[in-house]
Design a protein around this motif. Structure first.
Motif, PDB file in Angstrom:
ATOM      1  N   GLU A 110       0.335  10.156  13.166  1.00  0.00           N
ATOM      2  CA  GLU A 110       0.014   9.689  11.813  1.00  0.00           C
ATOM      3  C   GLU A 110       1.190   8.938  11.206  1.00  0.00           C
ATOM      4  OE1 GLU A 110      -2.842   8.874   9.328  1.00  0.00           O
ATOM      5  OE2 GLU A 110      -3.254  10.433  10.815  1.00  0.00           O
ATOM      6  N   SER A 111       2.412   9.393  11.465  1.00  0.00           N
ATOM      7  CA  SER A 111       3.615   8.695  10.973  1.00  0.00           C
ATOM      8  C   SER A 111       3.676   7.279  11.542  1.00  0.00           C
ATOM      9  CB  SER A 111       4.877   9.466  11.355  1.00  0.00           C
ATOM     10  OG  SER A 111       4.968  10.670  10.645  1.00  0.00           O
ATOM     11  N   GLU A 112       3.393   7.149  12.823  1.00  0.00           N
ATOM     12  CA  GLU A 112       3.386   5.825  13.449  1.00  0.00           C
ATOM     13  C   GLU A 112       2.272   4.953  12.866  1.00  0.00           C
ATOM     14  OE1 GLU A 112       3.135   6.508  17.667  1.00  0.00           O
ATOM     15  OE2 GLU A 112       5.065   7.556  17.713  1.00  0.00           O
ATOM     16  N   GLY A 116       2.350   1.138  10.707  1.00  0.00           N
ATOM     17  CA  GLY A 116       1.468  -0.014  10.938  1.00  0.00           C
ATOM     18  C   GLY A 116       0.669  -0.362   9.692  1.00  0.00           C
ATOM     19  N   LEU A 117       0.169   0.660   8.984  1.00  0.00           N
ATOM     20  CA  LEU A 117      -0.616   0.405   7.768  1.00  0.00           C
ATOM     21  C   LEU A 117       0.236  -0.213   6.668  1.00  0.00           C
ATOM     22  CD1 LEU A 117      -2.864   3.608   7.568  1.00  0.00           C
ATOM     23  CD2 LEU A 117      -3.579   1.257   8.110  1.00  0.00           C
ATOM     24  N   LYS A 118       1.494   0.213   6.598  1.00  0.00           N
ATOM     25  CA  LYS A 118       2.394  -0.350   5.578  1.00  0.00           C
ATOM     26  C   LYS A 118       2.613  -1.852   5.849  1.00  0.00           C
ATOM     27  CE  LYS A 118       6.577   0.762   3.091  1.00  0.00           C
ATOM     28  NZ  LYS A 118       7.704   1.662   2.957  1.00  0.00           N
ATOM     29  N   LYS A 119       2.808  -2.200   7.107  1.00  0.00           N
ATOM     30  CA  LYS A 119       2.974  -3.613   7.466  1.00  0.00           C
ATOM     31  C   LYS A 119       1.701  -4.387   7.142  1.00  0.00           C
ATOM     32  CE  LYS A 119       6.325  -2.872  11.173  1.00  0.00           C
ATOM     33  NZ  LYS A 119       6.513  -2.904  12.629  1.00  0.00           N
ATOM     34  N   ARG A 120       0.577  -3.792   7.462  1.00  0.00           N
ATOM     35  CA  ARG A 120      -0.725  -4.438   7.230  1.00  0.00           C
ATOM     36  C   ARG A 120      -0.950  -4.632   5.732  1.00  0.00           C
ATOM     37  NH1 ARG A 120      -6.358  -1.993   9.514  1.00  0.00           N
ATOM     38  NH2 ARG A 120      -7.603  -3.868   9.173  1.00  0.00           N
ATOM     39  N   MET A 121      -0.573  -3.612   4.931  1.00  0.00           N
ATOM     40  CA  MET A 121      -0.731  -3.695   3.491  1.00  0.00           C
ATOM     41  C   MET A 121       0.132  -4.842   2.928  1.00  0.00           C
ATOM     42  SD  MET A 121      -0.464  -0.498   0.801  1.00  0.00           S
ATOM     43  CE  MET A 121       1.303  -0.391   0.883  1.00  0.00           C
ATOM     44  N   ALA A 122       1.359  -4.966   3.431  1.00  0.00           N
ATOM     45  CA  ALA A 122       2.250  -6.043   2.984  1.00  0.00           C
ATOM     46  C   ALA A 122       1.662  -7.410   3.357  1.00  0.00           C
ATOM     47  CB  ALA A 122       3.636  -5.866   3.596  1.00  0.00           C
ATOM     48  N   LEU A 123       1.071  -7.485   4.546  1.00  0.00           N
ATOM     49  CA  LEU A 123       0.449  -8.732   4.981  1.00  0.00           C
ATOM     50  C   LEU A 123      -0.706  -9.110   4.054  1.00  0.00           C
ATOM     51  CD1 LEU A 123       0.058 -11.039   7.074  1.00  0.00           C
ATOM     52  CD2 LEU A 123      -1.437  -9.456   8.319  1.00  0.00           C
ATOM     53  N   GLU A 144      -6.367   2.849   2.772  1.00  0.00           N
ATOM     54  CA  GLU A 144      -6.107   3.339   4.136  1.00  0.00           C
ATOM     55  C   GLU A 144      -4.692   3.908   4.222  1.00  0.00           C
ATOM     56  OE1 GLU A 144      -6.703   0.068   6.797  1.00  0.00           O
ATOM     57  OE2 GLU A 144      -8.888   0.128   6.598  1.00  0.00           O
ATOM     58  N   TYR A 145      -3.728   3.211   3.663  1.00  0.00           N
ATOM     59  CA  TYR A 145      -2.332   3.642   3.696  1.00  0.00           C
ATOM     60  C   TYR A 145      -2.168   4.988   2.970  1.00  0.00           C
ATOM     61  CZ  TYR A 145       2.655   3.711   2.541  1.00  0.00           C
ATOM     62  OH  TYR A 145       3.971   4.080   2.385  1.00  0.00           O
ATOM     63  N   HIS A 146      -2.707   5.103   1.780  1.00  0.00           N
ATOM     64  CA  HIS A 146      -2.558   6.340   0.995  1.00  0.00           C
ATOM     65  C   HIS A 146      -3.327   7.509   1.631  1.00  0.00           C
ATOM     66  CE1 HIS A 146      -0.156   4.514  -2.099  1.00  0.00           C
ATOM     67  NE2 HIS A 146      -1.041   3.519  -2.230  1.00  0.00           N
ATOM     68  N   ASN A 147      -4.475   7.199   2.212  1.00  0.00           N
ATOM     69  CA  ASN A 147      -5.219   8.252   2.928  1.00  0.00           C
ATOM     70  C   ASN A 147      -4.421   8.757   4.131  1.00  0.00           C
ATOM     71  OD1 ASN A 147      -7.397   8.221   1.181  1.00  0.00           O
ATOM     72  ND2 ASN A 147      -8.588   6.779   2.413  1.00  0.00           N
ATOM     73  N   SER A 148      -3.753   7.835   4.788  1.00  0.00           N
ATOM     74  CA  SER A 148      -2.940   8.221   5.938  1.00  0.00           C
ATOM     75  C   SER A 148      -1.756   9.086   5.497  1.00  0.00           C
ATOM     76  CB  SER A 148      -2.452   6.970   6.675  1.00  0.00           C
ATOM     77  OG  SER A 148      -1.830   7.331   7.890  1.00  0.00           O
ATOM     78  N   ILE A 149      -1.143   8.753   4.377  1.00  0.00           N
ATOM     79  CA  ILE A 149      -0.045   9.577   3.844  1.00  0.00           C
ATOM     80  C   ILE A 149      -0.565  10.978   3.485  1.00  0.00           C
ATOM     81  CG2 ILE A 149       1.494   9.869   1.850  1.00  0.00           C
ATOM     82  CD1 ILE A 149       2.075   6.884   2.003  1.00  0.00           C
ATOM     83  N   LEU A 152      -0.939  12.876   6.654  1.00  0.00           N
ATOM     84  CA  LEU A 152       0.376  13.313   7.139  1.00  0.00           C
ATOM     85  C   LEU A 152       0.847  14.545   6.362  1.00  0.00           C
ATOM     86  CD1 LEU A 152       2.868  12.933   8.919  1.00  0.00           C
ATOM     87  CD2 LEU A 152       3.761  11.368   7.173  1.00  0.00           C
ATOM     88  N   ASN A 153       0.646  14.531   5.058  1.00  0.00           N
ATOM     89  CA  ASN A 153       1.035  15.695   4.246  1.00  0.00           C
ATOM     90  C   ASN A 153       0.208  16.930   4.613  1.00  0.00           C
ATOM     91  OD1 ASN A 153       3.095  14.413   2.874  1.00  0.00           O
ATOM     92  ND2 ASN A 153       1.732  13.651   1.261  1.00  0.00           N
ATOM     93  N   THR A 154      -1.048  16.728   4.916  1.00  0.00           N
ATOM     94  CA  THR A 154      -1.894  17.846   5.380  1.00  0.00           C
ATOM     95  C   THR A 154      -1.332  18.417   6.680  1.00  0.00           C
ATOM     96  OG1 THR A 154      -3.851  16.899   4.332  1.00  0.00           O
ATOM     97  CG2 THR A 154      -4.227  18.508   6.089  1.00  0.00           C
ATOM     98  N   HIS A 155      -0.914  17.561   7.589  1.00  0.00           N
ATOM     99  CA  HIS A 155      -0.314  18.028   8.848  1.00  0.00           C
ATOM    100  C   HIS A 155       0.960  18.827   8.559  1.00  0.00           C
ATOM    101  CE1 HIS A 155      -3.187  16.003  11.303  1.00  0.00           C
ATOM    102  NE2 HIS A 155      -2.736  14.753  11.073  1.00  0.00           N
TER     103      HIS A 155
END
Length: 188
Positions: A110-112, A116-123, A144-149, A152-155
């Motif tokens: 999820e960290s990885e 990728g999502l952060k780069k995609r969001m910037a794009l 998508e980025y915030h859901n992924s964060i 990660l916090n759930t993990h």
């Protein structure tokens, strides 16, 4: 009713002593005619299997052997119960360790994914500025980025939970060993 003074004399002037165990009277603690009250020790007895004269009390010897056999059986049963309990706890520890490895791997993945999502969001932000994408597209990538964060916090929360459960099981393991030793000591 009339008040009187004097003594009460019991006839016959003997007491009956009843013991709940087999044994031999070892010593009489009182003398004939001596006054005793409830709770006074009047005699002691011995559960020794050897008589003063050198003979053996076979009934006591047999009873002692039966008692020893029963105690050994109970100690063996307690050892077996303890071993089974510890085996069950070790299996739980092993399962929790496997769960920990899986959660840690998912958190790492999820960290990885977040990178990728952060780069995609910037794009998408740049594409929005150039007019190539819509606000909805940019918001979708941010979600998508915030859901992924959040995932990660759930993990991370699950890792902390599993660590706590592991500590609990390890404590139960140590307590089980201690209780078995105490139980066997009490039996003996």
């Amino acid at each position: 009713r009339v008040p009187v003074t004097g003594r009460v004399i019991y006839t016959p002037s003997a007491a009956e002593a009843v013991f709940n165990h087999d044994g031999i009277i070892g010593r009489i603690e009182v003398h004939q005619g001596e006054r005793v009250k409830k709770g006074d020790v009047i005699a002691t007895f011995s559960r020794d299997v050897a008589y003063v004269g050198g003979g053996m009390n076979q009934a006591l010897q047999d009873a002692a052997q039966r008692q020893l056999t029963e105690l050994q059986k109970r100690a063996g049963e307690r050892r077996k119960e303890g071993e089974e309990e510890r085996l069950r706890l070790r299996e739980k520890v092993s399962a929790k360790e496997r769960e920990m490895v899986a959660i840690q791997a998912a958190a790492e993945a999820e960290s990885e994914h977040i990178v990728g999502l952060k780069k995609r969001m910037a794009l998408y932000q740049q594409l929005l500025l150039k007019g190539i994408t819509t606000v909805q597209g940019k918001i979708g990538r941010e979600n998508e980025y915030h859901n992924s964060i959040a995932q990660l916090n759930t993990h991370r929360i699950n890792i902390a939970r599993v660590k706590g459960e592991l500590l609990q099981f390890e404590d139960e393991l140590a307590r089980s060993e201690s209780q078995e030793k105490q139980s066997i000591t009490d039996i003996q």
